[in-house]
Write a protein that holds these residues in place. Structure first.
Motif, short mmCIF file in Angstrom:
data_model
loop_
_atom_site.label_atom_id
_atom_site.label_comp_id
_atom_site.label_asym_id
_atom_site.label_seq_id
_atom_site.Cartn_x
_atom_site.Cartn_y
_atom_site.Cartn_z
N TRP A 164 78.77 77.29 23.48
CA TRP A 164 77.85 77.78 24.51
C TRP A 164 78.20 77.19 25.88
O TRP A 164 77.92 77.81 26.92
N TYR A 165 78.83 76.05 25.93
CA TYR A 165 79.21 75.43 27.19
C TYR A 165 80.03 76.41 28.03
O TYR A 165 79.82 76.55 29.24
N GLU A 168 78.09 80.32 28.33
CA GLU A 168 77.06 80.38 29.36
C GLU A 168 77.69 80.63 30.73
O GLU A 168 77.21 81.45 31.52
N ARG A 169 78.77 79.94 31.02
CA ARG A 169 79.43 80.08 32.33
C ARG A 169 80.13 81.43 32.47
O ARG A 169 80.18 82.01 33.55
N LEU A 171 79.17 84.27 30.95
CA LEU A 171 78.14 85.30 31.13
C LEU A 171 77.52 85.25 32.52
O LEU A 171 77.03 86.25 33.02
N ALA A 172 77.56 84.08 33.14
CA ALA A 172 77.08 83.95 34.52
C ALA A 172 78.17 84.33 35.52
O ALA A 172 77.95 84.21 36.73
N VAL A 285 75.88 86.03 21.70
CA VAL A 285 75.41 87.01 22.69
C VAL A 285 74.59 88.13 22.07
O VAL A 285 74.11 89.01 22.77
N TRP A 290 71.28 85.47 26.68
CA TRP A 290 71.87 84.26 27.22
C TRP A 290 70.93 83.57 28.19
O TRP A 290 70.97 82.36 28.36
N GLN A 291 70.01 84.32 28.79
CA GLN A 291 69.04 83.67 29.67
C GLN A 291 68.13 82.73 28.89
O GLN A 291 67.82 81.63 29.33
N ARG A 293 68.89 81.18 26.08
CA ARG A 293 69.67 80.01 25.68
C ARG A 293 69.85 79.06 26.86
O ARG A 293 69.83 77.84 26.71
N ALA A 294 70.04 79.62 28.03
CA ALA A 294 70.27 78.79 29.22
C ALA A 294 69.05 77.93 29.54
O ALA A 294 69.18 76.87 30.16
N ARG A 295 67.88 78.38 29.15
CA ARG A 295 66.66 77.61 29.46
C ARG A 295 66.40 76.52 28.43
O ARG A 295 65.52 75.70 28.63
#
Length: 296
Positions: A164-165, A168-169, A171-172, A285, A290-291, A293-295
């Motif tokens: 996820w490290y 996450e980046r 997907l952003a 995904v 992913w939003q 997970r990011a939180r």
């Protein structure tokens, strides 16, 4: 039709093992929370008249190991899932110590381990020590019990996926990725699918032994960042940092396991890291946004 009982069958490794064995024609009982790992009577009921294979993914302490022995006596082959956290270098350093261990090369199964312990196994210092104590109880029994020592386990359904490290980046839509220690850190990954295939191999070759359980390759942080970026057809500029203050990716601290003993037993991995990680990436995904997970 052979029968397997998997304690902790709803976890990451347990699910992969159950899927692998069922695909090979096994009858698999993989109970989850309905069987209390702390209740010997419940364990005995789950085993029933015996099994061709018994897999314990929930053995963390010497007491857990002692409760497993009566079941192992009624199983043709038993597998206990341990961890690379048991290994210590010449100075006693291990993966959970303040300073990382230093080894001269890939770690074999006869490498020194931590001193057995009986404290809180949920602490950084207590986890490996308790695993060592559990291993000793099982191996000293003389029963056909194989201890598997995986490394950084990955696979679909992982509650704390290291991948996820980078995902996450990606997907952003980050255009730059920072990598500490020039991306050269290696923490040997272990696909749940590869652990499952090794469990199947052990089932066919019962014995009292310890085996490292890891992927056939050990890519470093930079290589893993590229594997994951390619999976998403993403392109970014890699910034390789000499220091460890930024870009602290999850693979920067660890070591490599020697898997030649598993290969000598006849183990054929399901695939390398680039192949086996794809299912986990798709899972990341698809199961939740992913939003969300990011939180976390």
């Amino acid at each position: 039709m052979p029968r397997a009982l998997i304690l902790g069958g709803t976890g990451l490794i347990g699910r992969a093992a159950a899927r692998r064995l069922r695909a090979s024609g096994w009858t698999v009982d993989a109970p989850g929370r309905e069987v209390d790992r702390e209740d010997p009577r419940a364990l005995a009921q789950a085993l029933g008249d015996g099994a061709d294979l018994l897999v314990d993914c929930l053995c963390y302490t010497a007491e857990h190991a002692r409760s497993l022995l009566p079941l192992a006596r009624n199983a043709s082959s038993t597998v206990m899932i341990s961890a690379k956290a048991v290994y210590a270098d010449s100075e006693g350093r291990h993966v959970n110590s303040p300073e990382p261990p230093r080894f001269t090369g890939p770690v074999t199964e006869d490498q020194r381990t931590m001193t057995p312990g009986d404290g809180d196994y949920m602490t950084r210092e207590g986890y490996g020590a308790n695993k060592v104590a559990a291993e000793h109880v099982l191996l000293d029994s003389g029963l056909p019990i194989t201890v598997l020592r995986p490394s950084k386990v990955h696979g679909p359904g992982n509650k704390r996926p290291a991948e996820w490290y980078f995902v996450e980046r990606i997907l952003a839509r980050h255009q730059i990725v920072l990598l500490a220690s020039r991306g050269e850190g290696v923490d040997h990954p272990s696909a749940a699918a590869n652990i499952a295939s090794l469990i199947e191999t052990v089932a066919a070759h019962p014995g009292t032994r310890v085996l490292n359980a890891a992927d056939p390759d050990a890519p470093n942080g930079l290589e893993i960042s590229r594997i994951i970026a390619r999976a998403f057809d993403h392109h970014w500029r890699e910034v390789l940092l000499d220091h460890d203050e930024a870009g602290r990716h999850p693979w920067r601290r660890g070591f490599v396991l020697d898997t030649s003993a598993a290969a000598a037993l006849g183990h054929q991995p399901a695939g390398d890291y680039a192949f086996t990680v794809q299912e986990a990436l798709r899972d990341l995904v698809s199961t939740r946004s992913w939003q969300d997970r990011a939180r976390e």
